[in-house]
Motif scaffolding. Sequence first.
Motif, short mmCIF file in Angstrom:
data_model
loop_
_atom_site.label_atom_id
_atom_site.label_comp_id
_atom_site.label_asym_id
_atom_site.label_seq_id
_atom_site.Cartn_x
_atom_site.Cartn_y
_atom_site.Cartn_z
N GLU A 137 2.16 -7.86 -3.86
CA GLU A 137 3.29 -7.92 -2.93
C GLU A 137 4.60 -8.09 -3.68
OE1 GLU A 137 5.62 -7.79 0.36
OE2 GLU A 137 3.51 -7.20 0.13
N ALA A 138 4.59 -8.92 -4.73
CA ALA A 138 5.80 -9.10 -5.53
C ALA A 138 6.22 -7.80 -6.20
CB ALA A 138 5.57 -10.18 -6.59
N LEU A 139 5.24 -7.08 -6.76
CA LEU A 139 5.53 -5.78 -7.37
C LEU A 139 6.08 -4.80 -6.35
CD1 LEU A 139 2.40 -5.35 -9.68
CD2 LEU A 139 4.75 -5.84 -10.41
N SER A 140 5.48 -4.81 -5.17
CA SER A 140 5.95 -3.91 -4.11
C SER A 140 7.41 -4.18 -3.77
CB SER A 140 5.07 -4.10 -2.87
OG SER A 140 5.54 -3.31 -1.80
N GLN A 141 7.78 -5.43 -3.63
CA GLN A 141 9.16 -5.78 -3.30
C GLN A 141 10.13 -5.37 -4.40
OE1 GLN A 141 10.21 -6.78 -0.28
NE2 GLN A 141 8.05 -6.50 0.29
N ILE A 142 9.71 -5.57 -5.64
CA ILE A 142 10.55 -5.19 -6.78
C ILE A 142 10.82 -3.69 -6.76
CG2 ILE A 142 10.53 -4.90 -9.30
CD1 ILE A 142 9.01 -7.60 -9.42
N LEU A 143 9.78 -2.91 -6.56
CA LEU A 143 9.92 -1.45 -6.59
C LEU A 143 10.70 -0.94 -5.38
CD1 LEU A 143 6.40 -0.37 -7.90
CD2 LEU A 143 8.53 -0.65 -9.17
N LYS A 144 10.50 -1.56 -4.23
CA LYS A 144 11.25 -1.13 -3.04
C LYS A 144 12.74 -1.39 -3.21
CE LYS A 144 7.49 -1.55 0.33
NZ LYS A 144 6.93 -2.33 1.46
N LYS A 145 13.09 -2.47 -3.90
CA LYS A 145 14.50 -2.74 -4.16
C LYS A 145 15.13 -1.69 -5.06
CE LYS A 145 14.43 -7.75 -3.47
NZ LYS A 145 14.58 -9.09 -4.09
N GLN A 146 14.28 -1.00 -5.84
CA GLN A 146 14.75 0.09 -6.70
C GLN A 146 14.66 1.43 -5.98
OE1 GLN A 146 16.05 -0.50 -9.82
NE2 GLN A 146 15.80 -2.65 -9.21
N HIS A 147 14.39 1.38 -4.68
CA HIS A 147 14.34 2.56 -3.81
C HIS A 147 13.14 3.47 -4.06
CE1 HIS A 147 18.18 1.13 -2.58
NE2 HIS A 147 18.78 1.46 -3.70
N TYR A 148 12.05 2.90 -4.59
CA TYR A 148 10.80 3.63 -4.65
C TYR A 148 10.06 3.42 -3.32
CZ TYR A 148 11.30 3.84 -9.77
OH TYR A 148 11.74 4.08 -11.05
N SER A 149 9.30 4.42 -2.90
CA SER A 149 8.35 4.23 -1.81
C SER A 149 7.06 3.69 -2.43
CB SER A 149 8.08 5.54 -1.08
OG SER A 149 9.24 6.01 -0.45
N VAL A 150 6.40 2.77 -1.73
CA VAL A 150 5.27 2.07 -2.34
C VAL A 150 4.07 2.01 -1.40
CG1 VAL A 150 4.50 -0.11 -3.36
CG2 VAL A 150 6.88 0.63 -3.68
N ASP A 151 2.90 2.26 -1.95
CA ASP A 151 1.63 1.99 -1.28
C ASP A 151 0.90 0.93 -2.10
OD1 ASP A 151 1.76 3.96 0.84
OD2 ASP A 151 1.48 5.47 -0.71
N VAL A 152 0.17 0.04 -1.42
CA VAL A 152 -0.53 -1.05 -2.10
C VAL A 152 -1.99 -1.07 -1.67
CG1 VAL A 152 -0.66 -3.54 -2.48
CG2 VAL A 152 1.57 -2.43 -2.23
N VAL A 153 -2.89 -1.14 -2.64
CA VAL A 153 -4.32 -1.33 -2.37
C VAL A 153 -4.82 -2.45 -3.27
CG1 VAL A 153 -4.73 1.04 -1.63
CG2 VAL A 153 -4.98 0.45 -4.05
N HIS A 154 -5.98 -3.02 -2.91
CA HIS A 154 -6.46 -4.20 -3.62
C HIS A 154 -7.84 -4.03 -4.25
CE1 HIS A 154 -2.99 -6.30 -2.11
NE2 HIS A 154 -3.34 -6.06 -0.86
N ASP A 155 -8.40 -2.83 -4.22
CA ASP A 155 -9.66 -2.60 -4.92
C ASP A 155 -9.71 -1.17 -5.45
OD1 ASP A 155 -11.24 -0.73 -3.08
OD2 ASP A 155 -10.91 -2.39 -1.71
N GLY A 156 -10.61 -0.95 -6.39
CA GLY A 156 -10.66 0.34 -7.06
C GLY A 156 -11.08 1.49 -6.18
#
Length: 225
Positions: free
Chosen positions: A14-33
């Motif tokens: 979630e922290a990584l997602s927020q960092i990237l969104k602030k840089q105007h990247y679109s982000v998807d997050v998953v938690h397993d391989g």
Amino acid sequence: MRILIAEDEVHLAEALSQILKKQHYSVDVVHDGRDALDYAMSGIHDLLLLDIMMPELDGISVLKKLRGEGISTPVILLTAKGEITDKVTGLDHGADDYIAKPFSTEELLARIRAALRRKGEVIPEDALTFGDIELNTAHLKLAVRGKELKLNLKESELLELLVTRKQAVTSKEQIIEKLWGFDSDAEYNNVEVYISFLRKKLTFLHSTVRITTIRGVGYVLEVTE
């Protein structure tokens, strides 16, 4: 640009997602391989951040399967391990880079920019140009001969997609997958609304660039005389 984060530590993801969104990247997050592989196989992402140690499938296994299927999306491996063998194994199987946890925000963003440059993409902080328009994706600004307007994030992402595809026709399906994600419930009218917004702003700025509809196919940027 769209980035997939595959990280089983929920708070870090979630922290990584927020960092990237602030840089105007679109982000998807998953938690397993397993989910990481399913998402990455869609081919809609510009870069993947893969944790090596994940449940279901580890990051190296995901990487091997992707490269085996011909998916060439840049991959940065995230690892808490210090063994050189993990790094070598990842690079040997097609990873573009690796970064050991914990890492600084500045280092992560720099490595992302570097990986995108190697792929030949224009990174978000650069100015994109087409005809008489200049799009600053870092500050969400559209300029024509010194006159500029502020865009919202989706407008900027849509115009960036059209510009980077140059004069190739971009379908509504491609736009939805790139801007909202392949599992989104966004519909064609969402695309049409943002196309309309951009057209009005281009007209307001007296740009010679037009978004042309190719009926039944999609949209393309053209320069009018």
